[in-house]
Design an enzyme around this catalytic site. Structure first.
Site, PDB file in Angstrom:
ATOM      1  N   GLU A   1       0.847  -1.206   0.000  1.00 33.16           N
ATOM      2  CA  GLU A   1       0.000   0.000   0.000  1.00 33.16           C
ATOM      3  C   GLU A   1       0.873   1.243   0.000  1.00 33.16           C
ATOM      4  O   GLU A   1       1.997   1.216   0.493  1.00 33.16           O
ATOM      5  CB  GLU A   1      -0.886   0.022   1.262  1.00 33.16           C
ATOM      6  N   ASP A   2       0.321   2.317  -0.529  1.00 37.29           N
ATOM      7  CA  ASP A   2       1.027   3.594  -0.459  1.00 37.29           C
ATOM      8  C   ASP A   2       0.850   4.219   0.925  1.00 37.29           C
ATOM      9  O   ASP A   2       1.794   4.679   1.538  1.00 37.29           O
ATOM     10  CB  ASP A   2       0.515   4.546  -1.557  1.00 37.29           C
TER      11      ASP A   2
ATOM     12  N   ASP B   1      -4.830   5.002   5.887  1.00 37.64           N
ATOM     13  CA  ASP B   1      -5.481   6.179   6.444  1.00 37.64           C
ATOM     14  C   ASP B   1      -6.537   5.708   7.449  1.00 37.64           C
ATOM     15  O   ASP B   1      -6.212   5.379   8.579  1.00 37.64           O
ATOM     16  CB  ASP B   1      -6.078   6.960   5.266  1.00 37.64           C
TER      17      ASP B   1
HETATM   18  P1  IMP Z   1      -8.132   4.069   3.779  1.00 34.51           P
HETATM   19  O1  IMP Z   1      -9.050   2.993   3.338  1.00 34.51           O
HETATM   20  O2  IMP Z   1      -8.860   5.211   4.424  1.00 34.51           O
HETATM   21  O3  IMP Z   1      -7.000   3.575   4.657  1.00 34.51           O
HETATM   22  O4  IMP Z   1      -7.562   4.740   2.483  1.00 34.51           O
HETATM   23  C1  IMP Z   1      -6.434   4.345   1.875  1.00 34.51           C
HETATM   24  C2  IMP Z   1      -6.310   4.944   0.492  1.00 34.51           C
HETATM   25  O5  IMP Z   1      -6.749   6.321   0.462  1.00 34.51           O
HETATM   26  C3  IMP Z   1      -4.841   4.992   0.110  1.00 34.51           C
HETATM   27  O6  IMP Z   1      -4.463   3.817  -0.550  1.00 34.51           O
HETATM   28  C4  IMP Z   1      -4.775   6.207  -0.774  1.00 34.51           C
HETATM   29  O7  IMP Z   1      -5.078   5.856  -2.104  1.00 34.51           O
HETATM   30  C5  IMP Z   1      -5.840   7.121  -0.260  1.00 34.51           C
HETATM   31  N1  IMP Z   1      -5.258   8.145   0.646  1.00 34.51           N
HETATM   32  C6  IMP Z   1      -5.342   8.212   1.974  1.00 34.51           C
HETATM   33  N2  IMP Z   1      -4.667   9.269   2.474  1.00 34.51           N
HETATM   34  C7  IMP Z   1      -4.121   9.887   1.405  1.00 34.51           C
HETATM   35  C8  IMP Z   1      -3.281  11.042   1.268  1.00 34.51           C
HETATM   36  O8  IMP Z   1      -2.884  11.736   2.219  1.00 34.51           O
HETATM   37  N3  IMP Z   1      -2.904  11.358  -0.014  1.00 34.51           N
HETATM   38  C9  IMP Z   1      -3.297  10.635  -1.096  1.00 34.51           C
HETATM   39  N4  IMP Z   1      -4.074   9.549  -1.008  1.00 34.51           N
HETATM   40  C10 IMP Z   1      -4.484   9.172   0.238  1.00 34.51           C
HETATM   41 MG    MG Z   2      -4.433   3.662  -2.705  1.00 35.32          MG
END
Ligand code: IMP
Ligand code: MG
Length: 201
Positions: A122-123, A126
Site C-alpha cells: 500500500e502507499d 489512512d
Molecule cells: P483508507 O481505506 O482510508 O485507509 O484509504 C487508503 C487509500 O486512500 C490509500 O491507498 C490512498 O489511495 C488514499 N489516501 C489516503 N490518504 C491519502 C493522502 O494523504 N494522499 C493521497 N491519497 C491518500
Molecule cells: Mg491507494
C-alpha cells in the site's frame, strides 16, 4: 562518485523538485516531508527486513492500485527472494481528500491466492477501511498461506478500522500527502519526493 558528478546530481534533484507547479485551486504545497534520498534509504531497509523474514519462501507481492505502483517498483528491487507480482484495485477516495469508507474491488488478482505468501503493498493507510476489507474479509476467505502488509506511509490518527501494517516506512501526522505514487485528483504521482498539501488561507 566524483565531485563534479555529485554536484551535478544535487543540482539536478533541486531542479526536479522545483520544476513542478502546484496548481490545485485552494491548495498550496505545504512542504516536503521526505526527499527522494530519504525514501530510497527507507525502501532499502524495508527490503532487507522483508528478505530476512521470508527467507527461502516465494513472495506474491500484490500492489494496491494505483497509489502503490511507484513504491512497489522500488521495493521489489530491494527484496532478495523469489517474487511474483500481481495487482488489485479497490475503490478509495474518488477525487476528494476524504475517505468514503465504502470498499469495492475494481480489479482482482490475476492469479489465485490459494497457498501463497501474499505481501500486500500500500502507499498509505489512512482510515484502514481498504486494507481491513482486503485482508480480513476478501483474501482471508481465499486460503492463502499467509497475508502481510507493507505500507510506505501510515496515518494512525485517522484510523477507524482495526488494522496495522506488518512493515511501515514512515508514520506521519494527519496531513494530505502527494508524490511517490500518491495523488490529489490523479495529479502529482510522478513527484520523486513526498510532500503535503495545505489549504490556502
Ligand atoms: P483508507 O481505506 O482510508 O485507509 O484509504 C487508503 C487509500 O486512500 C490509500 O491507498 C490512498 O489511495 C488514499 N489516501 C489516503 N490518504 C491519502 C493522502 O494523504 N494522499 C493521497 N491519497 C491518500
Ligand atoms: Mg491507494
Amino acid at each position: 562518485m566524483s565531485r563534479r558528478r555529485e554536484s551535478w546530481r544535487k543540482k539536478r534533484s533541486v531542479r526536479r523538485e522545483s520544476r513542478k507547479v502546484i496548481n490545485v485551486p485552494g491548495y498550496k504545497i505545504g512542504g516536503i516531508l521526505y526527499s527522494a534520498e530519504e525514501i530510497s534509504k527507507k525502501v532499502k531497509e524495508l527490503g532487507r527486513q522483508i528478505s530476512e523474514d521470508y527467507r527461502g519462501k516465494k513472495i506474491t507481492v500484490v500492489g494496491i492500485l494505483k497509489g502503490s505502483f511507484v513504491f512497489m517498483a522500488d521495493l521489489i528491487r530491494a527484496i532478495d527472494a523469489e517474487i511474483e507480482v500481481d495487482f488489485m484495485e479497490a475503490s478509495s477516495y474518488g477525487d476528494s481528500t476524504k475517505s468514503s469508507g465504502n470498499v469495492k474491488i475494481r480489479k482482482d488478482m490475476d492469479s489465485s491466492p490459494v497457498g501463497k505468501n501474499i505481501l500486500i503493498v500500500e502507499d498509505i493507510i489512512d482510515t484502514g477501511n481498504t486494507l481491513k476489507y482486503l485482508r480480513d474479509t476478501y483474501l482471508a476467505g481465499k486460503n492463502p498461506e499467509s497475508v502481510k502488509i507493507v505500507t510506505m506511509l501510515d496515518k494512525p490518527a485517522r484510523r477507524t478500522a482495526e488494522i496495522e501494517a506488518d512493515y511501515t516506512g514512515f508514520s506521519i501526522e494527519d496531513l494530505f500527502v502527494i508524490g511517490y505514487g500518491l495523488d490529489y485528483a490523479q495529479k502529482f504521482r510522478e513527484l520523486p519526493y513526498i510532500a503535503y498539501l495545505e489549504k490556502e488561507e
